[in-house]
Design a protein around this motif. Structure first.
Motif, PDB file in Angstrom:
ATOM      1  N   LEU A 188       0.827  -1.210   0.000  1.00 48.41           N
ATOM      2  CA  LEU A 188       0.000   0.000   0.000  1.00 48.41           C
ATOM      3  C   LEU A 188       0.864   1.263   0.000  1.00 48.41           C
ATOM      4  O   LEU A 188       0.550   2.241  -0.696  1.00 48.41           O
ATOM      5  CB  LEU A 188      -0.930  -0.006   1.218  1.00 48.41           C
ATOM      6  N   GLU A 191       2.067   1.829  -3.364  1.00 46.75           N
ATOM      7  CA  GLU A 191       0.979   1.840  -4.344  1.00 46.75           C
ATOM      8  C   GLU A 191       1.111   0.679  -5.325  1.00 46.75           C
ATOM      9  O   GLU A 191       0.776   0.804  -6.502  1.00 46.75           O
ATOM     10  CB  GLU A 191       0.924   3.175  -5.085  1.00 46.75           C
ATOM     11  N   ASP A 194      -4.091  -2.072  -4.097  1.00 46.67           N
ATOM     12  CA  ASP A 194      -5.102  -1.145  -3.592  1.00 46.67           C
ATOM     13  C   ASP A 194      -5.782  -1.734  -2.367  1.00 46.67           C
ATOM     14  O   ASP A 194      -5.415  -2.808  -1.884  1.00 46.67           O
ATOM     15  CB  ASP A 194      -6.128  -0.793  -4.673  1.00 46.67           C
ATOM     16  N   ARG A 235      -2.218   8.458   4.082  1.00 44.95           N
ATOM     17  CA  ARG A 235      -3.047   7.856   3.034  1.00 44.95           C
ATOM     18  C   ARG A 235      -3.330   6.391   3.337  1.00 44.95           C
ATOM     19  O   ARG A 235      -4.477   5.939   3.233  1.00 44.95           O
ATOM     20  CB  ARG A 235      -2.342   7.989   1.672  1.00 44.95           C
TER      21      ARG A 235
END
Length: 243
Positions: A188, A191, A194, A235
């Protein structure tokens, strides 16, 4: 660790591993920036290199879904000589195959049942950060030694079983699934996957709680290394707390 060249490895080290007179090829971080001599890789030894070598020496195949690079012993049986270690070279590259890495991490947990962590009380920044993350945890009988850098040590080569180049042990035993949670968090953060990865592996007990500890650990490691990844951590944290 800094990238090594064959010239930087002392001659007595190469002789001990029966590699003197051979040409070396520098490798990347998945091999601790070591040097390949044919089917053997020589690299700087960490504080846990001897532990890793012993664990890998008795591991063989971790199971149907994961293999491990065996250590190469010196002529006198030592695993570490002059601050260097040697391991069998295996083909492959680090890949962002997160789901396959999670599956391998769960098999790693099975293989580590009954294996004790390194005896030395490590005082480096990363071990200190790890202990802080687990300060409120009550150990359980089925806990295992977690792998703290699984993704970076796992090589893929086509459809072959992925292979670990090294074992990077936790400072104490952790719940089964924590290594897999670290893999997910690393994916994560980069990236490389997901939020759906959490649903695919929701059957792992306490996965989100383990992932939050993994994220806290990665954030602490970044701070210790002088890296500012707060926005990336925030995030991923939002992904972990959302249902």
């Amino acid at each position: 660790m800094a990238e090594q060249t064959a010239q930087q490895i002392p001659g007595h080290v190469l002789s001990a591993f029966q590699l003197d007179g051979r040409a070396g090829i520098p490798l990347g971080p998945e091999w601790d920036n070591g040097v390949r001599f044919g089917r053997v890789v020589v690299s700087e030894a960490s504080d846990t290199a001897a532990w890793s070598g012993k664990a890998r020496d008795h591991a063989g195949e971790f199971g149907a879904g994961i293999a491990v690079s065996r250590p190469v012993r010196a002529t006198d049986g030592r695993l570490v000589v002059g601050g260097f270690k040697a391991s069998e070279f295996v083909e492959g590259q680090v890949r962002a195959r997160i789901d396959e890495a999670v599956s391998a991490a769960l098999r790693y947990d099975e293989a580590m049942a009954g294996v004790e962590p390194p005896a030395a009380d490590r005082g480096d920044a990363f071990a200190t950060a790890e202990r802080a993350v687990w300060r409120d945890y009550t150990p359980q009988p089925d806990d295992v030694v977690a792998h703290m850098d699984f993704v970076s040590c796992l090589l893929f080569s086509g459809d072959m079983v992925p292979t670990l180049t090294d074992l990077v042990p936790s400072s104490g035993k952790r719940p089964r699934g924590f290594t897999a949670a670290l893999v997910i968090v690393d994916g994560l953060l980069a990236e490389a996957c997901d939020a759906a990865v959490l649903d695919r592996w929701a059957h792992v007990p306490e996965l989100r709680g383990l992932a939050r500890r993994a994220l806290e650990y990665r954030a602490a490691c970044a701070r210790a290394a002088g890296s500012d990844i707060r926005s990336i951590v925030e995030r991923v944290d939002e992904v972990l707390v959302s249902e």
